[in-house]
Scaffold this active site. Structure first.
Site, mmCIF file in Angstrom:
data_model
loop_
_atom_site.group_PDB
_atom_site.id
_atom_site.type_symbol
_atom_site.label_atom_id
_atom_site.label_comp_id
_atom_site.label_asym_id
_atom_site.label_seq_id
_atom_site.Cartn_x
_atom_site.Cartn_y
_atom_site.Cartn_z
ATOM 1 N N GLU A 15 -11.360 3.587 2.023
ATOM 2 C CA GLU A 15 -12.049 3.027 2.416
ATOM 3 C C GLU A 15 -11.777 2.446 3.688
ATOM 4 O O GLU A 15 -10.892 2.420 4.266
ATOM 5 C CB GLU A 15 -12.055 1.594 1.241
ATOM 6 N N CYS A 73 -12.208 -0.827 10.672
ATOM 7 C CA CYS A 73 -10.962 -1.152 10.028
ATOM 8 C C CYS A 73 -10.601 0.531 9.545
ATOM 9 O O CYS A 73 -11.737 0.766 8.539
ATOM 10 C CB CYS A 73 -10.926 -2.109 8.901
ATOM 11 N N CYS A 107 -0.392 3.691 -0.343
ATOM 12 C CA CYS A 107 0.633 3.325 0.681
ATOM 13 C C CYS A 107 2.015 3.133 -0.320
ATOM 14 O O CYS A 107 1.948 2.947 -1.405
ATOM 15 C CB CYS A 107 0.485 1.988 1.229
ATOM 16 N N CYS A 149 4.310 -3.880 -0.611
ATOM 17 C CA CYS A 149 4.073 -5.450 -0.619
ATOM 18 C C CYS A 149 3.423 -5.980 -1.740
ATOM 19 O O CYS A 149 2.579 -5.605 -2.252
ATOM 20 C CB CYS A 149 3.085 -5.480 0.664
ATOM 21 N N CYS A 168 -0.533 -6.782 -1.717
ATOM 22 C CA CYS A 168 -1.405 -5.666 -1.222
ATOM 23 C C CYS A 168 -1.859 -5.035 -2.333
ATOM 24 O O CYS A 168 -1.166 -4.035 -2.903
ATOM 25 C CB CYS A 168 -0.687 -5.108 -0.131
ATOM 26 N N CYS A 178 -8.358 -5.153 1.895
ATOM 27 C CA CYS A 178 -7.874 -3.719 1.774
ATOM 28 C C CYS A 178 -7.331 -3.283 0.411
ATOM 29 O O CYS A 178 -6.775 -3.963 -0.149
ATOM 30 C CB CYS A 178 -6.655 -3.169 2.688
HETATM 31 N N1 SAH Z 1 0.670 -1.158 6.468
HETATM 32 C C1 SAH Z 1 0.107 -2.038 7.687
HETATM 33 C C2 SAH Z 1 -1.666 -2.017 7.857
HETATM 34 C C3 SAH Z 1 -2.253 -2.175 6.515
HETATM 35 S S1 SAH Z 1 -2.619 -3.892 5.978
HETATM 36 C C4 SAH Z 1 0.789 -3.312 7.641
HETATM 37 O O1 SAH Z 1 1.278 -3.684 6.660
HETATM 38 O O2 SAH Z 1 0.591 -4.032 8.689
HETATM 39 C C5 SAH Z 1 -3.417 -4.810 7.200
HETATM 40 C C6 SAH Z 1 -3.039 -6.467 6.907
HETATM 41 O O3 SAH Z 1 -3.737 -6.734 5.799
HETATM 42 C C7 SAH Z 1 -1.532 -6.366 6.878
HETATM 43 O O4 SAH Z 1 -1.061 -7.564 7.704
HETATM 44 C C8 SAH Z 1 -1.316 -6.651 5.413
HETATM 45 O O5 SAH Z 1 0.142 -7.389 5.283
HETATM 46 C C9 SAH Z 1 -2.566 -7.366 5.138
HETATM 47 N N2 SAH Z 1 -2.571 -7.825 3.532
HETATM 48 C C10 SAH Z 1 -2.761 -7.041 2.683
HETATM 49 N N3 SAH Z 1 -2.958 -7.368 1.623
HETATM 50 C C11 SAH Z 1 -3.541 -8.718 1.812
HETATM 51 C C12 SAH Z 1 -3.980 -9.852 1.159
HETATM 52 N N4 SAH Z 1 -4.087 -9.763 -0.142
HETATM 53 N N5 SAH Z 1 -4.297 -10.898 1.677
HETATM 54 C C13 SAH Z 1 -4.282 -11.106 2.879
HETATM 55 N N6 SAH Z 1 -3.737 -10.031 3.785
HETATM 56 C C14 SAH Z 1 -3.500 -8.959 3.030
#
Ligand code: SAH
Length: 349
Positions: free
Chosen positions: A92, A105, A112, A116, A119, A338
């Site tokens: 997406e 984006c 992934c 995290c 996420c 995301c």
């Molecule tokens: N893997 C990379 C890029 C992808 S995520 C990274 O970790 O930076 C892009 C951003 O969205 C990252 O800062 C991630 O931590 C954040 N993110 C993911 N899920 C989220 C959520 N539920 N709320 C807010 N930010 C989130």
């Protein structure tokens, strides 16, 4: 055999393909490049003969990415895309309309493997890396889509903040950056590109030396290792101190400030003591902190704090001399965060 992804070829590679695989004159490469920049399919390349197009279709694909579904926010003009890849995988993306131009984006992996806790992209792990043509293909497909409504629009800024960890797909991401910047190609200034990473320290040092002036965003999300380990498994591999040192190196080598992403999570990392600790960590570093009230993810029991807590955190950081802002939420009505849309569609299938 996998078909050649034409969008993933740089100038010399495309010429080589035309001359040595197609046995055509190099002038054809120039014609094809113009079509590729417009996001055209092979069938649309009408200044190539029908016979050549048929031959090409047998061994190549122009853009391996197509917009399968799109959802436009009624609140702002944010538009979310669900793209299909040639092998049926889904990724997406989202385009946000700002006064300084459209920002896209893009994803770098299907899924992934960073794990995290907050996420949605990581819930089923990493399926596979995207190729350079599939990363660039998102830009081409998005451009095409938005230009149907308004031919003057085009992707002006790119953030590598979709699904995936860009530095876990290093070579493809670096090639993508060179392709998207190519004056014969999309010609997007790398100053308009941000790469977001959860902090793969050795790759951050490599990346600083690539000579690519992109903005580095670092997903920090915690002021110390203890809290960071609770929400980001990568913190078990790299200490926060080493992550910040790698950021400092990036600033020194590239002369560009680093952006820290900090998702505020209720009862986890959002009290003012965390703000104090964060400010101590970042003191003296050329940086900016983006505070993001967590997007609630249904599958996880983590939530955003109240507006008062967000404001107090911001105020404390600012008082401590750290440049910071709260990120404006966009596309709240279209699963803007995301991995959420892909998951929703996959779970319905
Ligand atoms: N893997 C990379 C890029 C992808 S995520 C990274 O970790 O930076 C892009 C951003 O969205 C990252 O800062 C991630 O931590 C954040 N993110 C993911 N899920 C989220 C959520 N539920 N709320 C807010 N930010 C989130």
């Amino acid at each position: 055999m996998d078909r050649v992804q034409l969008l993933g070829l740089n100038g010399p590679e495309l010429t080589d393909f035309v001359v040595n695989d197609l046995h055509e004159s190099r002038f054809r490469a120039k014609q094809m490049r113009e079509w590729l920049n417009r996001g055209a399919s092979i069938d649309e390349m009408t200044n190539l003969s029908a016979a050549l197009r048929a031959r090409l279709n047998g061994i190549a694909v122009a853009n391996p990415v197509s917009v399968m579904e799109s959802y436009k926010s009624k609140i702002d003009e944010t538009e979310k895309f669900l793209y299909a890849l040639s092998d049926g995988n889904l990724i997406e993306g989202v385009v946000m309309r700002y006064h300084h131009g459209d920002t896209l984006c893009v994803s770098t992996q299907v899924g992934c493997r960073m794990g995290c806790a907050f996420c949605a992209s990581t819930l089923e792990g990493r399926v596979r890396n995207l190729t350079p043509g599939e990363i660039l293909g998102q830009v081409a497909a998005a451009n095409r889509h938005i230009q149907r409504e308004d031919p003057a629009r085009r992707v002006h800024n790119i953030v590598l903040m979709g699904s995936g960890e860009p530095l876990d797909n290093y070579d493809s991401v670096v090639k993508f950056l060179r392709l998207v910047n190519d004056p014969e190609g999309f010609n997007i200034s790398l100053r308009n590109v941000s790469l977001s990473t959860c902090g793969l320290v050795p790759k951050m040092y490599d990346f600083a030396n690539e000579g690519l002036p992109v903005t580095l965003s670092l997903s920090l999300h915690a002021p110390n290792d203890e809290i960071r380990r609770r929400i980001m498994p990568v913190a078990n591999a790299y200490k926060l101190e080493d992550v910040v040192a790698a950021c400092r190196n990036y600033v020194e080598v590239t002369g560009r400030r680093v952006i820290f992403e900090y998702a505020l999570i209720r009862d986890v990392n959002s009290d003012v003591k965390c703000a104090d600790e964060l400010a101590r960590r970042l003191r003296g570093l050329q940086c900016h902190v983006n505070l993001i009230p967590l997007n609630d993810v249904k599958e996880r029991d983590l939530n955003a704090p109240s507006r008062q807590i967000v404001d107090a955190f911001l105020k404390r950081l600012t008082q401590r001399g750290i440049s910071a802002t709260v990120r404006r939420e966009m596309g709240a009505d279209i699963e803007g965060a995301c991995g959420q849309l892909r998951r929703k569609v996959l779970s319905q299938q």
